[in-house]
Design a protein around this motif. Structure first.
Motif, PDB file in Angstrom:
ATOM      1  N   TRP A 179      58.892  80.598  60.742  1.00 33.72           N
ATOM      2  CA  TRP A 179      60.204  80.368  60.130  1.00 33.72           C
ATOM      3  C   TRP A 179      60.122  79.428  58.924  1.00 33.72           C
ATOM      4  O   TRP A 179      60.759  79.668  57.898  1.00 33.72           O
ATOM      5  CB  TRP A 179      61.155  79.802  61.185  1.00 33.72           C
ATOM      6  CG  TRP A 179      62.588  79.785  60.773  1.00 33.72           C
ATOM      7  CD1 TRP A 179      63.267  78.737  60.221  1.00 33.72           C
ATOM      8  CD2 TRP A 179      63.527  80.848  60.900  1.00 33.72           C
ATOM      9  NE1 TRP A 179      64.575  79.081  60.008  1.00 33.72           N
ATOM     10  CE2 TRP A 179      64.766  80.378  60.413  1.00 33.72           C
ATOM     11  CE3 TRP A 179      63.446  82.145  61.386  1.00 33.72           C
ATOM     12  CZ2 TRP A 179      65.905  81.153  60.384  1.00 33.72           C
ATOM     13  CZ3 TRP A 179      64.593  82.931  61.362  1.00 33.72           C
ATOM     14  CH2 TRP A 179      65.800  82.447  60.870  1.00 33.72           C
ATOM     15  N   GLU A 180      59.337  78.361  59.028  1.00 31.63           N
ATOM     16  CA  GLU A 180      59.253  77.366  57.960  1.00 31.63           C
ATOM     17  C   GLU A 180      58.651  77.946  56.683  1.00 31.63           C
ATOM     18  O   GLU A 180      58.931  77.471  55.589  1.00 31.63           O
ATOM     19  CB  GLU A 180      58.421  76.147  58.399  1.00 31.63           C
ATOM     20  CG  GLU A 180      59.034  75.354  59.537  1.00 31.63           C
ATOM     21  CD  GLU A 180      58.771  75.999  60.909  1.00 31.63           C
ATOM     22  OE1 GLU A 180      57.806  76.784  61.046  1.00 31.63           O
ATOM     23  OE2 GLU A 180      59.544  75.718  61.828  1.00 31.63           O
TER      24      GLU A 180
ATOM     25  N   GLY B 207      61.259  82.177  52.928  1.00 35.89           N
ATOM     26  CA  GLY B 207      62.146  81.707  51.874  1.00 35.89           C
ATOM     27  C   GLY B 207      63.567  81.562  52.398  1.00 35.89           C
ATOM     28  O   GLY B 207      63.931  82.099  53.452  1.00 35.89           O
ATOM     29  N   ASP B 208      64.397  80.846  51.633  1.00 36.44           N
ATOM     30  CA  ASP B 208      65.787  80.632  52.049  1.00 36.44           C
ATOM     31  C   ASP B 208      66.513  81.954  52.253  1.00 36.44           C
ATOM     32  O   ASP B 208      67.233  82.136  53.231  1.00 36.44           O
ATOM     33  CB  ASP B 208      66.532  79.775  51.016  1.00 36.44           C
ATOM     34  CG  ASP B 208      66.021  78.348  50.972  1.00 36.44           C
ATOM     35  OD1 ASP B 208      65.440  77.893  51.981  1.00 36.44           O
ATOM     36  OD2 ASP B 208      66.209  77.685  49.926  1.00 36.44           O
ATOM     37  N   GLY B 209      66.334  82.886  51.332  1.00 34.55           N
ATOM     38  CA  GLY B 209      67.004  84.181  51.437  1.00 34.55           C
ATOM     39  C   GLY B 209      66.560  84.961  52.673  1.00 34.55           C
ATOM     40  O   GLY B 209      67.370  85.622  53.327  1.00 34.55           O
TER      41      GLY B 209
ATOM     42  N   ARG C 249      65.436  83.661  55.501  1.00 32.78           N
ATOM     43  CA  ARG C 249      66.036  83.022  56.678  1.00 32.78           C
ATOM     44  C   ARG C 249      67.507  83.380  56.801  1.00 32.78           C
ATOM     45  O   ARG C 249      67.994  83.620  57.910  1.00 32.78           O
ATOM     46  CB  ARG C 249      65.842  81.499  56.611  1.00 32.78           C
ATOM     47  CG  ARG C 249      64.419  81.066  56.886  1.00 32.78           C
ATOM     48  CD  ARG C 249      64.313  79.577  57.077  1.00 32.78           C
ATOM     49  NE  ARG C 249      64.593  78.855  55.853  1.00 32.78           N
ATOM     50  CZ  ARG C 249      63.686  78.239  55.106  1.00 32.78           C
ATOM     51  NH1 ARG C 249      62.432  78.230  55.495  1.00 32.78           N
ATOM     52  NH2 ARG C 249      64.029  77.614  54.015  1.00 32.78           N
ATOM     53  N   GLU C 250      68.213  83.443  55.676  1.00 38.08           N
ATOM     54  CA  GLU C 250      69.640  83.804  55.711  1.00 38.08           C
ATOM     55  C   GLU C 250      69.829  85.222  56.228  1.00 38.08           C
ATOM     56  O   GLU C 250      70.718  85.475  57.047  1.00 38.08           O
ATOM     57  CB  GLU C 250      70.252  83.661  54.318  1.00 38.08           C
ATOM     58  CG  GLU C 250      70.415  82.227  53.866  1.00 38.08           C
ATOM     59  CD  GLU C 250      70.828  82.123  52.402  1.00 38.08           C
ATOM     60  OE1 GLU C 250      71.206  83.149  51.788  1.00 38.08           O
ATOM     61  OE2 GLU C 250      70.761  81.000  51.862  1.00 38.08           O
TER      62      GLU C 250
END
Length: 164
Positions: free
Chosen positions: A55-56, A59-61, A63-64
């Protein structure tokens, strides 16, 4: 936003999934495990587990988008690698010893150590016959030379193994 059917497919394509219109998708029925769920021939269970454990690194997208599908990272307690048992090393050593015995037998019979990669040598160790993939053993031993113990290196050198 893309819409997904209950079987996990898009745009009306058939997936071959085991989910029915009345059952939840396989990735929501329990913890993912290898080969727990396939969609269109792809192993979604393994993919999902990789997303949750890494998960870490996403990228932000990414994860969203996963969060929109109610996918969450694995808790830290589930990420820890299993503890290896003490007997694991014994099996590796036994396999190495069978490989050395097969290599010695091959050298005695053939007079050299130029073993074809696909060659399998049958050797008797502790009153049991073993089929040793000798060409693979030799190739792996050479490529993993830096990881071999001094004793293992000496055994192979004593047989006349050339490392190049």
């Amino acid at each position: 936003m893309r819409t997904h059917t209950r079987t996990g497919t898009r745009r009306g394509r058939s997936s071959g999934s085991s989910a029915t219109p009345h059952s939840p998708p396989c990735w929501t029925t329990g913890p993912p495990s290898p080969r727990s769920c396939t969609v269109g021939g792809q192993d979604i269970g393994t993919w999902l587990h990789a997303q949750r454990t890494g998960w870490e690194q996403l990228g932000d997208g990414q994860r969203e988008r996963l969060a929109e599908l109610d996918v969450e990272p694995l808790p830290a307690t589930e990420k820890q690698a299993p503890v290896k048992e003490a007997t694991a090393r014994k099996g590796v050593t036994a396999a190495f010893e069978r490989g050395v015995a097969a290599l010695a037998q091959y050298k005695t019979r053939e007079g050299h150590l130029k073993v074809p990669r696909a060659h399998t040598e049958h050797v008797v160790v502790d009153d049991q016959e073993h089929a040793v993939k000798l060409g693979v053993f030799l190739s792996n031993s050479k490529s993993r030379r830096g990881k071999l113990t001094a004793d293992a290196l000496q055994q192979l050198t004593d047989l006349g193994l050339e490392w190049t």
